[in-house]
Design a protein around this motif. Structure first.
Motif, PDB file in Angstrom:
ATOM      1  N   UNK A  79      11.622 -11.120  34.607  1.00 44.61           N
ATOM      2  CA  UNK A  79      10.198 -10.755  34.480  1.00 44.61           C
ATOM      3  C   UNK A  79       9.266 -11.793  35.078  1.00 44.61           C
ATOM      4  N   UNK A  80       9.433 -13.050  34.594  1.00 45.55           N
ATOM      5  CA  UNK A  80       8.452 -14.082  34.932  1.00 45.55           C
ATOM      6  C   UNK A  80       8.307 -14.295  36.430  1.00 45.55           C
ATOM      7  N   UNK A  81       9.422 -14.398  37.135  1.00 40.63           N
ATOM      8  CA  UNK A  81       9.359 -14.681  38.570  1.00 40.63           C
ATOM      9  C   UNK A  81       8.690 -13.525  39.324  1.00 40.63           C
ATOM     10  N   UNK A  82       8.939 -12.299  38.888  1.00 40.66           N
ATOM     11  CA  UNK A  82       8.304 -11.138  39.536  1.00 40.66           C
ATOM     12  C   UNK A  82       6.794 -11.139  39.252  1.00 40.66           C
ATOM     13  N   UNK A  83       6.445 -11.528  38.021  1.00 43.71           N
ATOM     14  CA  UNK A  83       5.025 -11.586  37.663  1.00 43.71           C
ATOM     15  C   UNK A  83       4.298 -12.643  38.481  1.00 43.71           C
ATOM     16  N   UNK A  84       4.921 -13.806  38.656  1.00 44.21           N
ATOM     17  CA  UNK A  84       4.260 -14.862  39.438  1.00 44.21           C
ATOM     18  C   UNK A  84       4.180 -14.494  40.920  1.00 44.21           C
ATOM     19  N   UNK A  85       5.246 -13.870  41.434  1.00 42.93           N
ATOM     20  CA  UNK A  85       5.205 -13.411  42.830  1.00 42.93           C
ATOM     21  C   UNK A  85       4.111 -12.349  42.998  1.00 42.93           C
ATOM     22  N   UNK A  86       3.979 -11.489  41.979  1.00 42.97           N
ATOM     23  CA  UNK A  86       2.937 -10.449  42.023  1.00 42.97           C
ATOM     24  C   UNK A  86       1.562 -11.094  42.116  1.00 42.97           C
ATOM     25  N   UNK A  87       1.359 -12.184  41.390  1.00 46.30           N
ATOM     26  CA  UNK A  87       0.046 -12.859  41.447  1.00 46.30           C
ATOM     27  C   UNK A  87      -0.152 -13.497  42.823  1.00 46.30           C
ATOM     28  N   UNK A  88       0.909 -14.111  43.366  1.00 42.66           N
ATOM     29  CA  UNK A  88       0.776 -14.762  44.685  1.00 42.66           C
ATOM     30  C   UNK A  88       0.483 -13.727  45.771  1.00 42.66           C
ATOM     31  N   UNK A  89       1.149 -12.574  45.705  1.00 42.82           N
ATOM     32  CA  UNK A  89       1.013 -11.579  46.783  1.00 42.82           C
ATOM     33  C   UNK A  89      -0.056 -10.523  46.488  1.00 42.82           C
ATOM     34  N   UNK A  90      -0.634 -10.573  45.281  1.00 44.16           N
ATOM     35  CA  UNK A  90      -1.628  -9.572  44.898  1.00 44.16           C
ATOM     36  C   UNK A  90      -1.015  -8.170  45.035  1.00 44.16           C
ATOM     37  N   UNK A  91       0.114  -7.989  44.342  1.00 42.57           N
ATOM     38  CA  UNK A  91       0.876  -6.734  44.448  1.00 42.57           C
ATOM     39  C   UNK A  91       1.462  -6.405  43.073  1.00 42.57           C
ATOM     40  N   UNK A  92       1.742  -5.125  42.795  1.00 39.77           N
ATOM     41  CA  UNK A  92       2.349  -4.783  41.500  1.00 39.77           C
ATOM     42  C   UNK A  92       3.777  -5.337  41.392  1.00 39.77           C
ATOM     43  N   UNK A  93       4.127  -5.857  40.211  1.00 45.50           N
ATOM     44  CA  UNK A  93       5.441  -6.489  40.036  1.00 45.50           C
ATOM     45  C   UNK A  93       6.587  -5.500  40.267  1.00 45.50           C
ATOM     46  N   UNK A  94       6.380  -4.214  39.921  1.00 41.14           N
ATOM     47  CA  UNK A  94       7.501  -3.259  40.076  1.00 41.14           C
ATOM     48  C   UNK A  94       7.784  -2.941  41.545  1.00 41.14           C
ATOM     49  N   UNK A  95       6.899  -3.387  42.443  1.00 38.55           N
ATOM     50  CA  UNK A  95       7.112  -3.151  43.885  1.00 38.55           C
ATOM     51  C   UNK A  95       7.754  -4.368  44.560  1.00 38.55           C
ATOM     52  N   UNK A  96       8.207  -5.352  43.768  1.00 38.18           N
ATOM     53  CA  UNK A  96       8.738  -6.588  44.345  1.00 38.18           C
ATOM     54  C   UNK A  96      10.238  -6.695  44.137  1.00 38.18           C
ATOM     55  N   UNK A  97      10.907  -7.254  45.131  1.00 38.67           N
ATOM     56  CA  UNK A  97      12.360  -7.475  45.039  1.00 38.67           C
ATOM     57  C   UNK A  97      12.672  -8.861  45.592  1.00 38.67           C
ATOM     58  N   UNK A  98      13.750  -9.458  45.069  1.00 39.53           N
ATOM     59  CA  UNK A  98      14.150 -10.797  45.506  1.00 39.53           C
ATOM     60  C   UNK A  98      15.443 -10.722  46.312  1.00 39.53           C
TER      61      UNK A  98
END
Ligand SMILES: Cc1ncc(COP(=O)(O)O)c(C=O)c1O
Length: 377
Positions: free
Chosen positions: A46-65
């Protein structure tokens, strides 16, 4: 310690990143890797996706590592359903890894690859795009900042041009995330990829992607791993999520991911206090190169990021890198073959790439200037 001017290769990890990673590895060695993963599940899932979401200004569910920017890119692009009726627009600044994939997709599907023209100064001809765009352009791919030189492409403006059209918009932000503000919401793209190790100063072996709903709807991955899918009978399986994480694989380096998370937090903390801080140093580096006889900046476009590339008529780039290194300066060799459509057309096979970041000072630039003059001045 050397003066590190190679953030476009890999940034220097701050102590918080190194401490987080080494602490995590120590826990794995003492307590077991699966057990450590469970203990850090909140950050890893959760946390890493949430922080990436803040950096990229994007919804967390649209992010993958992923484990690299190229893996992020190819994981999202390979499953796109494309046919011989589709045109794919790329730019002369396309990264070679992406070009290899487009070349293979052209061979397999018959897509037509077309290169967006440049204006005389090297900027993308956005008016040409506006005039020429049609329904059969299925994909437009633009690097925010290319690998070999510091031009900043106008990804937000291009996003506005493309918005009324059905084409997917892909942005390679590998060299921009961490040094420039990057907002998926403002760009309006369907895919945005990056690496943790460059201007975000995270660990090697980390990459990420924003994979938006439109792209996910038009992709058919042949495989889903066990963190998102189950065999439901001997010959059927089910995928449990429509989110971007279905493009990931299940196995991951926990240490690398908590390190990336620490780097994202550091970045958020730093940019909330100061913005755009690498620019003045970048300008100083450019001035030093401009004033050094026998050098030529490879410097297309009106807007420049913190990557200063130059060729030198007195010495091959590889030798110059070695000489700078011997004088305590880390620079790198930009290979023409990594941005071939632009660099090779300029007749450049190798150039010296200098890429300062927020941790570099004017004194660092003086060390670089002295070293450069000692070698070729
Ligand atoms: C513009 C650009 N795109 C993509 C990549 C690929 O990144 P990675 O090496 O993490 O796959 C790079 C690497 O330098 C790059 O500069």
């Amino acid at each position: 310690m050397p003066v590190h001017l190679n953030t476009a290769g890999a940034g220097l990890m701050p102590a918080a990143v190194v401490d987080t990673m080494s602490g995590y590895l120590r826990q794995e060695a003492a307590d077991g890797a699966y057990e450590t993963e469970l203990r850090h599940a909140d950050t890893l899932d959760k946390g890493v996706y949430g922080n990436l979401a803040r950096v990229l200004d994007a919804p967390a569910e649209d992010l993958a590592l992923f484990d690299s920017a190229t893996r992020a890119w190819s994981s999202a692009v390979t499953p796109l359903v494309l046919t011989g009726a589709d045109r794919v627009w790329i730019t002369p600044y396309e990264y070679a890894g992406s070009l290899i994939l487009w070349t293979e997709l052209r061979r397999r599907t018959g897509i037509r690859l077309e290169v967006i023209p440049l204006l005389p100064g090297g900027d993308l001809d956005v008016d040409w795009m506006r005039r020429t765009l049609r329904e059969d352009v299925a994909v437009v791919s633009v690097p925010h900042v290319p690998s070999g030189c510091g031009i900043v492409n106008p990804v937000e403006e291009i996003g506005r041009v493309l918005a009324p059209w059905p084409c997917l918009y892909l942005v390679d932000a590998c060299q921009s995330v961490g040094q420039l503000p990057v907002s998926v919401a403002d760009i309006g793209c369907d895919l945005l990829t990056g690496a943790g190790r460059k201007f975000l100063c995270g660990p090697r072996g980390t990459g990420f992607a924003y994979i938006g709903p439109r792209l996910r709807a038009r992709a058919r991955p042949v495989f889903h791993d066990l963190h998102v899918a189950d065999m439901t009978s001997d010959d059927t399986y089910e995928v449990h999520t429509d989110g971007a994480r279905r493009f990931e694989y299940a196995e991951r380096s926990g240490a690398a991911i908590v390190g990336l998370d620490a780097a994202l937090r550091q970045h958020l903390d730093r940019t909330s206090r100061r913005a755009g801080d690498a620019r003045p140093v970048r300008d100083l580096v450019r001035e030093v190169v401009e004033e050094t006889p026998g050098t030529r900046l490879v410097d297309p476009g009106a807007r420049h990021a913190s990557i200063v590339t130059f060729v030198c008529d007195r010495m091959p780039a590889a030798r110059l890198r070695e000489e700078l290194s011997a004088r305590g300066v880390n620079a790198w060799v930009a290979q023409g073959s990594h941005t071939p459509l632009f660099m090779r057309r300029q007749g450049i096979e190798h150039a010296v790439r200098v890429s300062p970041h927020h941790y570099n000072s004017a004194q660092d630039v003086e060390v670089f200037a002295r070293a450069l003059r000692a070698v070729i001045g």
